[in-house]
Design a protein around this motif. Structure first.
Motif, PDB file in Angstrom:
ATOM      1  N   SER A 401       1.024  -0.987  -0.025  1.00 14.75           N
ATOM      2  CA  SER A 401      -0.185  -0.156   0.141  1.00 14.75           C
ATOM      3  C   SER A 401       1.001   1.233  -0.223  1.00 14.75           C
ATOM      4  CB  SER A 401      -0.829  -0.039   1.260  1.00 14.75           C
ATOM      5  OG  SER A 401      -1.793  -0.986   1.174  1.00 14.75           O
ATOM      6  N   SER A 403       1.238   5.465   0.140  1.00 13.86           N
ATOM      7  CA  SER A 403       0.322   6.752   0.741  1.00 13.86           C
ATOM      8  C   SER A 403       1.233   7.691   0.963  1.00 13.86           C
ATOM      9  CB  SER A 403      -0.068   6.249   2.186  1.00 13.86           C
ATOM     10  OG  SER A 403       0.519   5.835   2.922  1.00 13.86           O
ATOM     11  N   ASN A 411      -1.154   6.774  -5.063  1.00 11.97           N
ATOM     12  CA  ASN A 411      -1.577   5.947  -3.919  1.00 11.97           C
ATOM     13  C   ASN A 411      -2.528   4.869  -4.109  1.00 11.97           C
ATOM     14  OD1 ASN A 411      -0.004   7.944  -2.275  1.00 11.97           O
ATOM     15  ND2 ASN A 411      -1.682   9.533  -2.416  1.00 11.97           N
ATOM     16  N   ILE A 439       6.433   9.752   1.541  1.00 13.01           N
ATOM     17  CA  ILE A 439       5.584   8.906   0.665  1.00 13.01           C
ATOM     18  C   ILE A 439       6.195   7.484   1.522  1.00 13.01           C
ATOM     19  CG2 ILE A 439       5.381   7.506  -1.502  1.00 13.01           C
ATOM     20  CD1 ILE A 439       6.573   9.959  -2.830  1.00 13.01           C
TER      21      ILE A 439
END
Length: 623
Positions: A401, A403, A411, A439
């Motif tokens: 994942s 983000s 994302n 990030i």
């Protein structure tokens, strides 16, 4: 404080069988001791009385020790402690600190055992008013026929306030154990439940079952009993959120009401047998604030309630040993502050309060992060992530994942392809290159080697302040500066088998597979899966579902609602098609992402810790 406990007693004179359970006669049948599983100090979020349910009956179920009990006293608190933040300060009150607030009026309190109700009294009266910002109220001694060892005892508390007034929080209702919460517009309307004790709870009151959002309801916090105490250790436990079951909620309780590894281990029938205990701490507890403070920072009321027990107990403590699990949540950038100001200050206060009492300490569990930072560039719809420290276990085909990136198109959850020693790519919608922002890449705890040590948690202890937690463990095990009299280590019971100082990765933990397909077309929703081995799950646990057979491409993340046979029911719903052979994994910890990820163990690690700390270690509790 004076203790009238007599000389130290070895296992033989205690009459305690080393295989579990007490076998000798009573050591002191006239001494009130902590006895009840399940009980806890009041803490949590305050409850507001709703119109039509201002009158409440809260029924909880506690279980008795491995010896006969017969005379009981129960305490109702006039305060509650905070959780997290400034916990364990006892500043949850129904009004403003320093100003009288709402009182809770108790209409009836009764205990049910063996199918018979026995009414409690307060100074000879059937009712009592518990005033805000007071220690609370004790019942009179409740003398009833002998209660057999390992019995279930129901505590029924009927109380009321006016609509919109406040009630102190104590217990989330464990429905599967027969606990209930009923509400009505009058006390008389609640009494019929005494003839129908398993009637469903009032729906408006018992919401959010199996979650942190489930309300907590008022009932007795401290409980003591006389009986055929066989001399086994009885513990007063100082605990934080790892010891007071922050990691589990009501529906995961065992058949004696225990939540979390600490309660389960103490109450397990092994070694000396079940160790009765009372946990004086609560989630978020900080040793630097325990048993100290005044006014708006008070944390001494629980201490004073124990003083009240000692007073009506003829000067004797209701316990024989201190179990100290505090210390982890007092992290400081200076180890001198952590160990001496924070950790040892509470030890000093405890030794002054209970002179000569043995302290058995438990070193803390780890804190790690399952996110790492990357830079992102892209060409068309191919994003390239670069991780300065290497990939730390990431492999092609794994889902991660992303983000924190701008543009936001970067994302999301993506299956990656490893392209170098510190790079991987994934396909996305496309966006400006390079991406900006802080990030992070989260791989949900699949690989142990991906974890990063949290601040002050670096393994191994190395004499710098960065390794404060593990220096604390070293000092506890060495009993430095008299910080304890014995220690029971937790490290080997929870740590990864391949990477020192971190939690096991999901690839190192038990997993199972689907034996029937769930989902049909990706649109129709469902909320159950059928698995080959449901034993690795408990309600409330996070599960991560991966494409088989490799089990690294993540399809879904869910929370277990309930388990029946081989069928696992989600708390939510999903439409993702999961074929037979889909892999279901459980993470070691919940996966909190701020400021660190792995803090509170999930059920798979709770079970691992309980099994991993030898029950023979209970002998260290003997005085």
């Amino acid at each position: 404080m004076t203790r009238l406990i007599g000389p130290s007693m070895g296992l033989t004179s205690l009459g305690v069988a080393t295989g579990g359970g007490g076998v000798g006669g009573p050591v002191d049948p006239d001494r009130y001791m902590f006895f009840a599983s399940r009980n806890r100090a009041a803490s949590g979020n305050i409850v507001t009385a709703l119109a039509g349910t201002e009158y409440v009956c809260c029924k909880i179920v506690v279980n008795t020790p491995q010896y006969v009990t017969r005379t009981f006293r129960f305490h109702l608190p006039g305060f509650a402690s905070t959780e997290g933040g400034n916990s364990p300060q006892e500043t949850i009150v129904t009004g403003t600190i320093g100003v009288p607030g709402n009182s809770v009026i108790v209409d009836k309190m009764t205990a049910r055992t063996g199918g018979v109700f026995y009414d409690c009294s307060f100074g000879g009266n059937a009712t009592v008013t518990v005033a805000d910002q007071t220690n609370g109220q004790w019942t009179d001694a409740l003398t009833i026929p002998d209660v057999a060892a390992e019995s279930a005892m129901e505590i029924w508390l009927f109380y009321h306030t006016a609509t919109a007034e406040k009630i102190w929080p104590v217990y989330r209702i464990q429905q599967h154990r027969g606990e209930r919460i009923w509400g009505a517009a009058s006390h008389a309307a609640l009494l019929p439940f005494m003839t129908d004790p398993l009637a469903a709870s009032t729906a408006a009151l018992d919401t959010g079952y199996g979650t942190l959002a489930q309300p907590q309801y008022y009932n007795a916090d401290f409980m003591v009993a006389k009986g055929d105490w066989d001399g086994r250790p009885v513990a007063l436990a100082f605990v934080d959120s790892l010891g007071e079951s922050r990691q589990e909620f009501s529906s995961a309780a065992d058949d004696r009401g225990n939540l979390g590894w600490f309660r389960r281990w103490l109450d397990m029938d092994g070694g000396l047998g079940r160790i009765p205990f009372h946990m004086v701490g609560m989630p978020g507890c900080g040793s630097v604030r325990e048993y100290t403070g005044t006014g708006s920072a008070i944390a001494t009321r629980r201490r004073d309630i124990i003083r009240e027990i000692i007073a009506f107990n003829g000067g004797q403590w209701p316990f024989t040993v201190i179990a100290n699990q505090l210390g982890q949540n007092d992290a400081s950038t200076s180890y001198n502050t952590w160990f001496n100001t924070n950790y040892r200050s509470n030890v000093t206060r405890v030794r002054a309060e209970y002179p000569g009492c043995k302290i058995v300490a438990f070193p803390p569990l780890g804190r790690t992060t399952i996110t790492r930072t990357v830079t992102l560039t892209s060409v068309s719809t191919t994003a390239t992530a670069t991780m300065a420290s290497g990939l730390n276990g990431l492999v092609s085909g794994q889902t991660v994942s992303i983000s924190g990136a701008t543009p936001a198109a970067y994302n999301g959850s993506y299956v990656i392809t490893v392209t170098g020693a510190n790079t991987f790519t994934y396909t996305f919608a496309g966006g400006t290159s390079p991406a900006t922002g802080t990030i992070t890449v989260n791989e949900q705890g699949l690989h142990a080697g991906y974890q990063v040590f949290g601040a002050n948690n670096t393994w191994p202890a190395d004499g710098t302040d960065a390794s404060g937690k593990w220096r604390l463990r070293d000092d506890i095990l060495a009993q430095t500066s008299g910080c304890c009299d014995a220690a029971i280590d937790t490290y080997a019971a929870w740590v990864s088998p391949s990477v020192a100082g971190v939690w096991p990765g999901m690839l190192e933990l038990p997993s199972t597979t689907l034996t029937a397909q769930s989902g049909t077309d990706g649109i129709a929703t469902y909320n159950t899966i059928t698995v080959a081995d449901p034993s690795i799950f408990r309600p409330e646990q996070n599960i991560h579902i991966y494409s088989g057979p490799a089990g690294i491409a993540r399809l879904s993340t869910q929370i277990v609602g309930s388990i029946s046979g081989n069928v696992v029911t989600y708390q939510g719903t999903s439409a993702v098609v999961l074929p037979i052979g889909t892999v279901v994994r459980v993470a070691a910890s919940i996966g909190e992402l701020s400021p660190v990820s792995f803090v509170h163990p999930q059920a798979v690690i709770i079970d691992r810790i309980v099994a991993g700390i030898a029950q023979s270690e209970k002998s260290k509790f003997v005085v």
